[in-house]
Design a protein around this motif. Structure first.
Motif, PDB file in Angstrom:
ATOM      1  N   LEU A  28      71.309 -36.232 -51.350  1.00 18.37           N
ATOM      2  CA  LEU A  28      72.804 -36.782 -51.502  1.00 18.37           C
ATOM      3  C   LEU A  28      73.241 -36.522 -52.897  1.00 18.37           C
ATOM      4  CD1 LEU A  28      74.839 -39.156 -52.451  1.00 18.37           C
ATOM      5  CD2 LEU A  28      75.108 -38.233 -50.192  1.00 18.37           C
ATOM      6  N   GLY A  30      76.905 -35.028 -55.220  1.00 22.19           N
ATOM      7  CA  GLY A  30      78.345 -34.881 -55.298  1.00 22.19           C
ATOM      8  C   GLY A  30      78.840 -35.220 -56.647  1.00 22.19           C
ATOM      9  N   ILE A  62      78.992 -35.594 -51.488  1.00 18.14           N
ATOM     10  CA  ILE A  62      80.021 -36.517 -51.398  1.00 18.14           C
ATOM     11  C   ILE A  62      80.969 -36.455 -52.674  1.00 18.14           C
ATOM     12  CG2 ILE A  62      78.799 -38.238 -52.827  1.00 18.14           C
ATOM     13  CD1 ILE A  62      80.136 -40.569 -51.575  1.00 18.14           C
ATOM     14  N   ALA A  64      83.393 -38.383 -54.608  1.00 15.07           N
ATOM     15  CA  ALA A  64      83.398 -39.797 -54.642  1.00 15.07           C
ATOM     16  C   ALA A  64      84.811 -40.230 -55.261  1.00 15.07           C
ATOM     17  CB  ALA A  64      82.125 -40.304 -55.530  1.00 15.07           C
ATOM     18  N   THR A 103      84.337 -37.668 -48.213  1.00 23.12           N
ATOM     19  CA  THR A 103      84.940 -38.357 -49.294  1.00 23.12           C
ATOM     20  C   THR A 103      84.598 -39.963 -49.100  1.00 23.12           C
ATOM     21  OG1 THR A 103      86.979 -38.779 -47.837  1.00 23.12           O
ATOM     22  CG2 THR A 103      86.800 -36.911 -49.655  1.00 23.12           C
ATOM     23  N   HIS A 104      84.363 -40.408 -50.051  1.00 24.28           N
ATOM     24  CA  HIS A 104      84.153 -41.804 -50.265  1.00 24.28           C
ATOM     25  C   HIS A 104      84.979 -42.765 -49.622  1.00 24.28           C
ATOM     26  CE1 HIS A 104      81.814 -44.817 -53.099  1.00 24.28           C
ATOM     27  NE2 HIS A 104      81.869 -45.264 -52.048  1.00 24.28           N
ATOM     28  N   ASP A 157      75.811 -44.984 -52.037  1.00 30.09           N
ATOM     29  CA  ASP A 157      76.105 -43.464 -51.369  1.00 30.09           C
ATOM     30  C   ASP A 157      74.610 -42.866 -51.249  1.00 30.09           C
ATOM     31  OD1 ASP A 157      78.735 -43.908 -52.491  1.00 30.09           O
ATOM     32  OD2 ASP A 157      78.394 -43.041 -54.260  1.00 30.09           O
ATOM     33  N   ASN A 324      83.573 -36.370 -42.747  1.00 28.68           N
ATOM     34  CA  ASN A 324      83.854 -37.887 -42.621  1.00 28.68           C
ATOM     35  C   ASN A 324      83.189 -38.591 -41.286  1.00 28.68           C
ATOM     36  OD1 ASN A 324      84.883 -37.635 -44.979  1.00 28.68           O
ATOM     37  ND2 ASN A 324      87.076 -37.338 -44.487  1.00 28.68           N
ATOM     38  N   ALA A 327      79.490 -38.722 -41.355  1.00 27.33           N
ATOM     39  CA  ALA A 327      79.211 -39.640 -42.238  1.00 27.33           C
ATOM     40  C   ALA A 327      79.492 -41.169 -41.672  1.00 27.33           C
ATOM     41  CB  ALA A 327      79.723 -39.557 -43.692  1.00 27.33           C
TER      42      ALA A 327
END
Length: 350
Positions: A28, A30, A62, A64, A103-104, A157, A324, A327
């Motif tokens: 992970l 980003g 990601i 964020a 995206t977060h 995350d 998305n 995730a």
């Protein structure tokens, strides 16, 4: 041996384990979409993501966007920054069929483990984090709750997808250490769910800007991946160097000259000292010309691919939509496990 040196010493063994069984790892990584991605992002992280993806490591990236407001009063232009970042990812070689880009803000369930995670750390531990300490030292205003808990956001995350490998530079290694602490404490208290992720020190952890300081959008010393050749030439030409004719690599005494040498060396695959020897006593003009040519030659293919991708205005958003969705599926599964371990899986019972 400090933690960064210790992490670097573990890299040969980690690289050997990745090469032997890449499918055992999930990364992970980003960034915050606060502007255009630059050469520092490319050499510091993006190149490494592409390499790991190619090896067969399960890769999550990601953007964020929520974390943009940890130290800013506005989220203006975030959509443009997200779109630009995805185009740069794709142009650099990230493959959305093998890498999950998301995206977060589009994965709300990701934030739910924040509550139990916060119960596992103390205020003192949060305030010891280098990012928080630096902001406290630099800011004249009160520390926001969002910034104070920023390290726990990063833990959420990483752990929502059960990431066990996090490519980092020196500044972010403490975030991984706190994530390991949170994972261990959760597992000890409620039963094992989460791996304790390893920090993977990138091959170029500190990238100088053209003025010798760390390359940063806020310093205005960055060469964006999306710049044109003329924009790149202009950025390098405007760099203030010195009048000394002989070019030498001296980061302390000649930061701007050394920043240009480092930039050229990264793009040429050599060392700053070798670039300096090549220029000799031909002065800053020759240095700037060589650096401009090195950067523009290096980015030629990236720019070509990026322009090709930009011809489809929906491509970035299609990639994000798929990422998305993936995730969210994983986040829902992880949250169900968390609730079950905590004895809170009665939420949907009549």
């Amino acid at each position: 041996m400090d933690s960064f040196a210790a992490a670097r010493s573990r890299m040969p063994d980690l690289e050997a384990r990745i090469a032997a069984n890449p499918g055992a790892f999930r990364i992970l990584t980003g960034e915050r979409p606060t502007g255009r991605l630059h050469l520092g992002h490319y050499f510091g992280t993006i190149r490494e993501r592409v390499r790991l993806q190619t090896l067969g490591v399960d890769t999550f990236v990601i953007l964020a966007d929520y974390q943009v407001i940890t130290d800013r009063d506005t989220s203006a232009n975030v959509a443009d920054s997200v779109d630009s970042a995805v185009l740069d990812y794709l142009a650099a070689g990230l493959d959305p069929t093998r890498t999950t880009i998301f995206t977060h803000s589009a994965v709300p369930v990701l934030n739910q483990p924040m509550l139990p995670f916060l119960s596992l750390v103390t205020e003192a531990e949060l305030r010891r984090n280098p990012t928080v300490k630096a902001e406290l030292a630099a800011s004249e205003r009160a520390l926001s709750g969002l910034l104070l808990t920023y390290p726990v956001h990063q833990a959420a995350d990483i752990l929502f997808c059960k990431g066990n490998l996090v490519p980092v530079g020196k500044d972010n290694l403490p975030h991984v250490e706190l994530t390991r602490t949170i994972a261990r404490r959760f597992n000890d208290r409620y039963g094992r769910i989460f791996p304790e992720p390893e920090g993977m020190v990138t091959h170029a952890p500190e990238i100088p800007g053209v003025d010798g300081r760390k390359m940063s959008k806020s310093y205005g010393n960055a060469i964006a991946l999306s710049m044109t050749a003329d924009e790149t030439a202009d950025a390098i030409r405007r760099t203030r160097t010195d009048a000394e004719r002989t070019i030498t690599y001296d980061p302390e005494g000649r930061p701007a000259v050394s920043g240009l040498l480092s930039t050229a060396a990264l793009c040429l695959g050599t060392t700053p000292g070798q670039v300096a020897d090549q220029i000799g006593d031909r002065g800053s003009r020759a240095l700037k010309t060589l650096t401009t040519d090195a950067v523009n030659d290096f980015l030629t293919e990236h720019r070509r691919r990026r322009i090709e991708l930009e011809s489809d205005p929906r491509i970035a958003w299609d990639v994000l939509r798929a990422g998305n969705e993936a995730a969210n599926r994983i986040a829902n599964t992880t949250l169900a496990e968390v609730r079950d371990r905590m004895g809170m899986s009665y939420a949907n019972v009549r």
